[in-house]
Design a protein around this motif. Structure first.
Motif, PDB file in Angstrom:
ATOM      1  N   UNK A   9       0.867  -1.181   0.000  1.00 44.08           N
ATOM      2  CA  UNK A   9       0.000   0.000   0.000  1.00 44.08           C
ATOM      3  C   UNK A   9       0.901   1.227   0.000  1.00 44.08           C
ATOM      4  N   UNK A  10       1.005   1.869  -1.157  1.00 44.09           N
ATOM      5  CA  UNK A  10       1.914   3.011  -1.282  1.00 44.09           C
ATOM      6  C   UNK A  10       1.446   4.234  -0.509  1.00 44.09           C
ATOM      7  N   UNK A  11       0.218   4.215  -0.014  1.00 44.97           N
ATOM      8  CA  UNK A  11      -0.272   5.336   0.810  1.00 44.97           C
ATOM      9  C   UNK A  11       0.263   5.272   2.238  1.00 44.97           C
ATOM     10  N   UNK A  12       0.850   4.135   2.588  1.00 46.44           N
ATOM     11  CA  UNK A  12       1.406   3.979   3.922  1.00 46.44           C
ATOM     12  C   UNK A  12       2.935   3.954   3.836  1.00 46.44           C
ATOM     13  N   UNK A  13       3.560   4.840   4.600  1.00 47.27           N
ATOM     14  CA  UNK A  13       5.018   4.946   4.577  1.00 47.27           C
ATOM     15  C   UNK A  13       5.647   3.752   5.297  1.00 47.27           C
ATOM     16  N   UNK A  14       6.602   3.099   4.671  1.00 47.08           N
ATOM     17  CA  UNK A  14       7.278   1.978   5.359  1.00 47.08           C
ATOM     18  C   UNK A  14       7.927   2.451   6.659  1.00 47.08           C
ATOM     19  N   UNK A  15       7.972   1.560   7.616  1.00 47.18           N
ATOM     20  CA  UNK A  15       8.586   1.857   8.903  1.00 47.18           C
ATOM     21  C   UNK A  15      10.017   1.311   8.890  1.00 47.18           C
ATOM     22  N   UNK A  16      10.991   2.196   9.043  1.00 44.63           N
ATOM     23  CA  UNK A  16      12.387   1.787   9.063  1.00 44.63           C
ATOM     24  C   UNK A  16      12.941   1.967  10.477  1.00 44.63           C
ATOM     25  N   UNK A  17      13.314   0.853  11.073  1.00 43.71           N
ATOM     26  CA  UNK A  17      13.782   0.855  12.459  1.00 43.71           C
ATOM     27  C   UNK A  17      15.284   0.600  12.480  1.00 43.71           C
ATOM     28  N   UNK A  18      16.010   1.520  13.099  1.00 45.87           N
ATOM     29  CA  UNK A  18      17.456   1.355  13.235  1.00 45.87           C
ATOM     30  C   UNK A  18      17.732   0.400  14.398  1.00 45.87           C
ATOM     31  N   UNK A  19      18.430  -0.662  14.115  1.00 47.09           N
ATOM     32  CA  UNK A  19      18.717  -1.684  15.121  1.00 47.09           C
ATOM     33  C   UNK A  19      20.209  -1.598  15.498  1.00 47.09           C
ATOM     34  N   UNK A  20      20.451  -1.383  16.778  1.00 47.39           N
ATOM     35  CA  UNK A  20      21.824  -1.262  17.269  1.00 47.39           C
ATOM     36  C   UNK A  20      22.376  -2.635  17.652  1.00 47.39           C
ATOM     37  N   UNK A  21      23.696  -2.700  17.731  1.00 46.83           N
ATOM     38  CA  UNK A  21      24.339  -3.963  18.105  1.00 46.83           C
ATOM     39  C   UNK A  21      23.908  -4.416  19.492  1.00 46.83           C
ATOM     40  N   UNK A  22      23.538  -3.450  20.329  1.00 47.82           N
ATOM     41  CA  UNK A  22      23.133  -3.780  21.700  1.00 47.82           C
ATOM     42  C   UNK A  22      21.673  -4.194  21.811  1.00 47.82           C
TER      43      UNK A  22
END
Length: 480
Positions: free
Chosen positions: A147-160
């Motif tokens: 659904x291009x009307x919904x922005x993908x969620x990008x989560x930054x994952x740390x080594x910890x």
């Protein structure tokens, strides 16, 4: 402290035997006693009027409040009924009175996607370092349509980051689109992610590592271990996001939520089950017994008000006998049953309290004609129920306006205006008493001065007379 006038008189050796200081006090007090008594009597009368007016005001306010609470409970308005209550419940905006009958067949309820990850050893296990991208759209079999009307969620994952901290990030950064937690079951620790209802709210997981992992990676500690899309599903998908599908009067609709709005007469459905091939009926009824009870209670409450007005507002002996606010309330009560409660009522529908069987006698008391009330409920159930809403028209609005109009302090012809006036008069009386007290004190001081002077002159005269008497006596003795 001894009064200066008393000391002066004592020093002069006054012999009149009169306590001129006490005399001055008595004269000053007696001079203003009648004025103080008149003001005290007027204040007492005003306080009685304030008490009576405040009592009537409170009775009116309580009547309006109690009726409003009863109206807002909703049991007096028309009630929505679903023949098969396992399929749905129905509601409608307060103040509306639906009258239609509708059919409802639900073939599918809206649901959310539930995804359960592959197992980890422990919730505190690291999940890798990189970016976890969550895309939203429709999952259909092995296919995913974003659904291009919904922005993908990008989560930054740390080594910890661990499985637990990643779950918290997904929940907090998704703006309520997703809920994630760690389940510690028999298969170990697993990340559970749930979306919102509706087919377009499905989602995929795409992990990207920050660095190339050694050969043999892809397990725990590798962010791609969390990857999921329907084409590679290995049992992680536990529930698929879907729309509710239903027929309302045989017309098919879809809804992303089980709460359905936009239907005729403003009604709202809460879908709770399916009934494929067995349509149920939605209807609306009036609870005649609830309306009869509230009208009976209203008549009793109005009689309580009328009794107080008759007693306190009596022309002879009534505490508020000549009060304009009490007279206005008495007139309003006399006209209440004829007042138009529903100005927009259609011909033949109830418009007044009299149409509900509420009558007022020549003595000013209220009576209920139950036969007329029952006839109105039978002939016009929906229109009668419409009279018991919290809108701008209706029984509550009429009683509320009665209370407001008769208790408004900015209306000199109301009980509220009377209270304002009486309180001002008491304040004026208090000011007058202060002025009288000052005038009395001034008079007392002036009398003390005058009486002290008079006593001094009397004492001097007595001394002169005594001297003359002595000289006369000496002269008389020398001539013998």
């Amino acid at each position: 402290m001894e009064n200066p006038g008393s000391s002066i008189i004592s020093a002069l050796g006054a012999g009149s035997g009169i306590n001129f200081v006490q005399l001055a006090n008595d004269i000053a007090e007696a001079t203003y006693a009648s004025q103080r008594l008149n003001i005290s009597n007027r204040t007492e009368t005003l306080e009685a009027r304030i008490s009576a007016a405040a009592n009537l005001r409170n009775v009116l306010t309580e009547l309006s409040s109690a009726l409003g609470d009863r109206i807002r409970n909703g049991d007096l308005s028309r009630q929505g009924n679903v023949a098969d209550p396992s399929v749905a419940s129905v509601s409608f905006p307060q103040g509306s009175t639906p009258t239609g009958t509708y059919s409802l067949e639900v073939s599918q309820l809206a649901d959310s996607q539930t995804l359960v990850s592959q197992s980890y050893t422990d919730p505190s296990d690291p999940v890798g370092e990189g970016t976890l991208t969550i895309r939203f759209g429709t999952v259909a079999g092995a296919n995913f349509t974003e659904d291009t009307n919904q922005t993908p969620l990008e989560i930054s994952v740390e080594a910890s980051d661990t499985l637990e901290t990643l779950a918290a990030k997904i929940t907090s950064q998704s703006n309520d689109a997703l809920t994630a937690y760690v389940a510690q079951g028999t298969d170990g620790a697993q990340l559970v992610i749930k979306g919102q209802d509706g087919a377009v709210n499905g989602f995929t997981l795409e992990g990207t590592n920050n660095a190339i992992l050694p050969i043999g990676g892809g397990g725990q500690g590798d962010l791609t271990y969390l990857n999921w899309d329907p084409s590679t599903d290995a049992g992680e998908l536990r529930a698929t996001a879907q729309d509710a599908i239903y027929e309302f009067d045989t017309v098919e609709y879809r809804s992303t939520s089980n709460t359905v709005t936009g239907l005729p007469e403003g009604i709202t459905l809460e879908l709770t089950g399916t009934n494929i091939g067995a349509p149920t009926t939605i209807s609306f009824d009036t609870d005649n017994s609830a309306i009869s009870n509230v009208v009976t209670d209203l008549v009793a409450a109005l009689n309580d008000v009328a009794a107080i007005v008759a007693q306190d507002g009596a022309a002879l002996g009534g505490t508020l006998g000549n009060d304009p606010g009490a007279r206005a309330l008495k007139r309003d009560l006399a006209n209440l049953t004829r007042e138009i409660v529903m100005p927009n009522a259609d011909p033949g529908e109830p418009r007044t309290l009299a149409d509900l069987g509420v009558e007022i006698t020549a003595e000013g008391t209220f009576e209920l004609d139950t036969e007329r009330l029952n006839q109105t409920l039978t002939d016009n159930p929906a229109a009668t129920a419409a009279m018991f809403t919290s809108g701008v028209f209706g029984v509550f609005a009429t009683i509320d306006n009665l209370a407001r109009d008769n208790t408004a302090r900015n209306n000199p012809g109301s009980l509220g205006g009377s209270l304002e006036r009486y309180e001002d008069l008491i304040e004026n009386n208090e000011d007058r008493l202060e002025r009288i007290a000052q005038q009395q004190e001034n008079l007392r001081e002036r009398l003390v001065r005058d009486l002290v002077a008079a006593e001094t002159r009397i004492s001097s005269s007595q001394s002169t007379l005594s001297f003359l008497q002595q000289q006369f006596d000496l002269l008389s003795n020398s001539q013998r």
